[in-house]
Structures are given as C-alpha cells and as structure tokens.
Design a protein around this motif. Structure first.
Motif, PDB file in Angstrom:
ATOM      1  N   ASN A   1       0.806  -1.324   0.053  1.00  0.00           N
ATOM      2  CA  ASN A   1       0.039   0.031  -0.037  1.00  0.00           C
ATOM      3  C   ASN A   1       0.925   1.442   0.070  1.00  0.00           C
ATOM      4  O   ASN A   1       0.538   2.075  -0.681  1.00  0.00           O
ATOM      5  N   LYS A   2       1.831   1.158   0.849  1.00  0.00           N
ATOM      6  CA  LYS A   2       3.127   2.347   0.840  1.00  0.00           C
ATOM      7  C   LYS A   2       3.415   2.545  -0.695  1.00  0.00           C
ATOM      8  O   LYS A   2       3.805   3.757  -0.900  1.00  0.00           O
ATOM      9  N   LEU A   3       3.542   1.592  -1.118  1.00  0.00           N
ATOM     10  CA  LEU A   3       4.208   1.668  -2.574  1.00  0.00           C
ATOM     11  C   LEU A   3       3.359   2.125  -3.667  1.00  0.00           C
ATOM     12  O   LEU A   3       3.606   2.614  -4.741  1.00  0.00           O
ATOM     13  N   GLY A   4       2.087   2.172  -3.227  1.00  0.00           N
ATOM     14  CA  GLY A   4       0.909   2.679  -4.285  1.00  0.00           C
ATOM     15  C   GLY A   4       0.218   1.564  -5.008  1.00  0.00           C
ATOM     16  O   GLY A   4      -0.374   2.054  -6.021  1.00  0.00           O
ATOM     17  N   PHE A   5       0.249   0.348  -4.722  1.00  0.00           N
ATOM     18  CA  PHE A   5      -0.295  -0.980  -5.131  1.00  0.00           C
ATOM     19  C   PHE A   5      -1.774  -0.556  -5.233  1.00  0.00           C
ATOM     20  O   PHE A   5      -2.343  -0.427  -4.119  1.00  0.00           O
ATOM     21  N   PHE A   6      -2.551  -0.800  -6.368  1.00  0.00           N
ATOM     22  CA  PHE A   6      -4.166  -0.706  -6.282  1.00  0.00           C
ATOM     23  C   PHE A   6      -4.735  -1.814  -6.059  1.00  0.00           C
ATOM     24  O   PHE A   6      -4.261  -2.996  -6.227  1.00  0.00           O
ATOM     25  N   LEU A   7      -5.555  -1.914  -5.064  1.00  0.00           N
ATOM     26  CA  LEU A   7      -6.339  -3.091  -4.360  1.00  0.00           C
ATOM     27  C   LEU A   7      -7.931  -3.205  -5.106  1.00  0.00           C
ATOM     28  O   LEU A   7      -8.635  -2.540  -4.758  1.00  0.00           O
ATOM     29  N   PRO A   8      -7.939  -3.819  -6.167  1.00  0.00           N
ATOM     30  CA  PRO A   8      -9.090  -4.121  -6.809  1.00  0.00           C
ATOM     31  C   PRO A   8     -10.183  -4.826  -6.246  1.00  0.00           C
ATOM     32  O   PRO A   8      -9.852  -6.250  -6.194  1.00  0.00           O
ATOM     33  N   ALA A   9     -11.201  -4.441  -5.577  1.00  0.00           N
ATOM     34  CA  ALA A   9     -12.002  -5.237  -4.657  1.00  0.00           C
ATOM     35  C   ALA A   9     -12.699  -6.481  -5.452  1.00  0.00           C
ATOM     36  O   ALA A   9     -12.928  -7.540  -5.034  1.00  0.00           O
TER      37      ALA A   9
END
Length: 195
Positions: A151-159
C-alpha cells in the motif's frame, strides 16, 4: 539482468555464492509463515539450482536478485519477478508485459523499511529495463506487513478481483501509475560480473 543500487542497498542477480542464503530463507519457518510450509534442506537446495537454471534461459520465467545491505555488505534477502505459465501465448511465447513480484527478508532485516526500498527499486527496474506494463503482488491476506508496504508503494487493491476464500490478496501497480509517481531512483551497475 543487471545489478543496481539504492540509497542503502545493492540489488544483484542471484548466483552460486548465494546458496546458503537461499536455503536459509526457504527453510526458516518464521520467514515462510505467510508463504507456505518451510522446505526441507534438500528441497530448498533443489529449488535453488532450478532457479539458477531458469534464470539462464533466453526468456526466464523467474528472475531473482539478492538484497545486500551497503552498510555492512551482508545479504539480507531475495526478491524477484515471476511470470506464471498461464501467460503463455498460442505461439508458445511468454507474455512479458506482466510479472508477479515477491520478496523474502531474513528476520534480522525486519522493521528497517527495506521492503519498500528494495521492491520500489525492483519495480522501477521492471518498468524501465524489462518494459513491464503491470506488476502484480499476490500475498496471504493475513500478512499485514506485506499489505502495509505494498500500500505504501501505491499498489491498487481491486475489490472485484480479490480471492473469494479471503486467504489471498491481489494488488497491482501499472506503468501509468509509475509514470505519474517515480518510486526510487536506482542506478544500474555496469559490472560485468552481474550482467
């Protein structure tokens, strides 16, 4: 494959000299707790030799680097890209635009923000040198440390793409995101030993 450096780390391709590190990581129950059951020494050694063999191919499905602390010149872990076999085209070529990223650190390296620095630099290498369009992170949902640093690195979490069982999480970071936000400045080393 190249070696490259960040502010505190040297990231260099896995080589024969890294056998003990590789085996120690894959046989350590604490390191493996959110990945799978630890391997036996024999299976870890076989996995090490298979990894080196695959890395020598023209289109390797695994690329692994050793993470070395510049402060004391000690190897603290490994990281790399894998290309799943599901990415094979009808012509038998591997789809090179997406890779899965992973990292394993020895327990003494925890709590020092090394994962963000190491993986951030590997992501930059993937986008600039390997011309990746997307980097995927798949990890155990209960692995809160990994979730925090991706998350810190900016990865997107597609629900809509999360595992129904809730045991694994999937996040991705794509080239367009990277273009908008440079993660780390890495310096490619031209050392012939690692190219």
């Amino acid at each position: 494959m190249h070696s490259f450096t960040t502010e505190r780390l040297l990231i260099r391709p896995l080589s024969e000299e890294d056998k003990a590190l590789f085996i120690n990581l894959y046989t350590d129950a604490k390191v493996m707790r959110n990945i799978s059951a630890p391997l036996s020494g024999e299976k870890a050694e076989k996995a090490f030799h298979n990894t080196l063999k695959i890395m020598k191919k023209a289109q390797p499905s695994i690329m692994t680097w050793v993470i070395v602390s510049l402060a004391d010149n000690k190897a603290i872990g490994i990281q790399g890209f894998t290309w799943p076999t599901t990415n094979i085209t009808q012509q038998g070529d591997r789809e090179l635009t997406q890779a899965e990223i992973g990292i394993m650190l020895n327990t003494k390296a925890n709590g020092k923000l090394f994962p963000e620095e190491a993986m951030g630099s590997l992501m930059e290498y993937g986008f600039t040198q390997l011309k990746l369009e997307r980097i995927n992170a798949v990890y155990a949902s209960k692995n809160l440390a990994t979730k925090r640093f991706v998350n810190k690195l900016g990865f997107f979490l597609p629900a809509n793409l999360q595992n129904d069982s809730g045991k694994t999480s999937y996040q991705y970071f794509d080239y367009q995101q990277w273009k908008q936000r440079l993660i780390k400045k890495v310096f490619i080393n031209a050392s012939p030993k690692y190219t």
